[in-house]
Design an enzyme around this catalytic site. Structure first.
Site, PDB file in Angstrom:
ATOM      1  N   PRO A 259       3.877 -83.677  -4.672  1.00 32.15           N
ATOM      2  CA  PRO A 259       4.684 -84.302  -5.725  1.00 32.15           C
ATOM      3  C   PRO A 259       5.053 -85.769  -5.464  1.00 32.15           C
ATOM      4  O   PRO A 259       6.225 -86.118  -5.284  1.00 32.15           O
ATOM      5  CB  PRO A 259       5.931 -83.415  -5.761  1.00 32.15           C
ATOM      6  N   CYS A 260       4.053 -86.640  -5.508  1.00 31.36           N
ATOM      7  CA  CYS A 260       4.324 -88.061  -5.317  1.00 31.36           C
ATOM      8  C   CYS A 260       5.159 -88.628  -6.458  1.00 31.36           C
ATOM      9  O   CYS A 260       5.763 -89.697  -6.321  1.00 31.36           O
ATOM     10  CB  CYS A 260       3.027 -88.842  -5.147  1.00 31.36           C
TER      11      CYS A 260
END
Length: 293
Positions: A259-260
């Protein structure tokens, strides 16, 4: 999965994708006109819907009203999330890579390619890929026998451009377009149906040792939390390497699962996103809505 359930799920995914494109247009409009504080009628016109249908669409997609959703996208809300996430990161520092969350109960495990595979950009690896609708727009999914190796969102309308980017990253691999195979994995990632919950998913990563350390740290950020680049540095023992961390975050080719999108600047500004900043806003707002539902 039986045929009738598959049909229902496919129709639901297609509707989610259509909804997303309208929500994306609404968020983009609000970004451009936020100083004017547009009302519901103005935003509805921007999406070419009546106020009634826009309100119903937005509530179906996000679970909350447009006004409440927009509160999640303010700098003040982002700063509060950054502050609240400090304790979360401290407790997750010594934990495993990923644990079940409210949004998708997937246990994620990671495998890196071998040094030989890294040097040849995936020689000997077969990648099945397919394009699939999701609640955040169409995605390109690449899967190997060792796990998911690519998940990117299609920006604009160029599917071939998205496929070309994947093939350049995995230049030594062989490819087969098999949406019938990747569709099962896409449903596991994005579906909320009970029969695909509480399952595991493997990722196959092609990156440098430093990039993989950063991506593993990202996996510790739970849904609804936001962290700064400096906080990621603290997790991997590289507090003074914010620029290198930012580069590694930007080089993540497995969106959503790694989850950048949950990494923002310490000022509360979102920063960029490989798959469009508007999509990042949409994803963060949706996650906040589900957590606070």
């Amino acid at each position: 999965m039986n045929t009738s359930l598959a049909v229902v799920e496919s129709e639901s995914a297609t509707q989610a994708s259509l909804d997303y494109h309208r929500i994306e247009k609404a968020i983009a409009y609000l970004q451009a006109h936020h100083l004017e504080q547009p009302d519901l009628a103005a935003v509805a016109r921007a999406t070419h819907l009546s106020e009634f249908h826009f309100q119903r669409l937005f509530t179906r997609w996000a679970g909350i009203s447009p006004k409440r959703f927009l509160q999640f996208l303010t700098i003040e809300h982002a700063k509060q999330q950054l502050a609240d996430s400090k304790a979360v990161l401290e407790t997750s520092h010594d934990s495993g890579l990923s644990s079940p969350g409210r949004l998708h109960d997937l246990f994620v495990s990671v495998e890196a390619v071998t040094p030989g595979e890294f040097k040849t950009r995936g020689a000997g690896i077969r990648i099945n890929y397919g394009l699939h609708p999701t609640r955040f727009g169409d995605c390109l999914l690449g899967v190997t026998e060792r796990g998911v190796c690519w998940l990117g969102f299609v920006c604009g309308s160029s599917n071939e451009k998205a496929i070309g980017e994947m093939k350049r990253h995995w230049a030594g691999a062989t490819f087969a377009r098999r949406p019938d195979l990747t569709g099962t994995v896409a449903r596991k990632i994005f579906s909320s149906l009970e029969d695909v919950k509480q399952s595991s998913l493997s990722l196959l990563l092609l990156g440098t040792n430093f990039q993989i350390k950063v991506w593993q740290a990202l996996l510790k950020i739970p849904a609804g939390a936001l962290v700064s680049y400096e906080s990621i540095g603290g997790l991997i023992g590289a507090r003074q390497s914010s620029r290198a961390i930012g580069s590694a975050v930007g080089s993540n080719f497995i969106a959503y699962l790694i989850p950048c999108h949950r990494v923002i600047r310490k000022t509360g500004l979102l920063g960029g996103y490989r798959w469009d900043e508007t999509r990042k806003r949409v994803m963060l707002g949706w996650e906040s809505a589900q957590i606070e539902e």
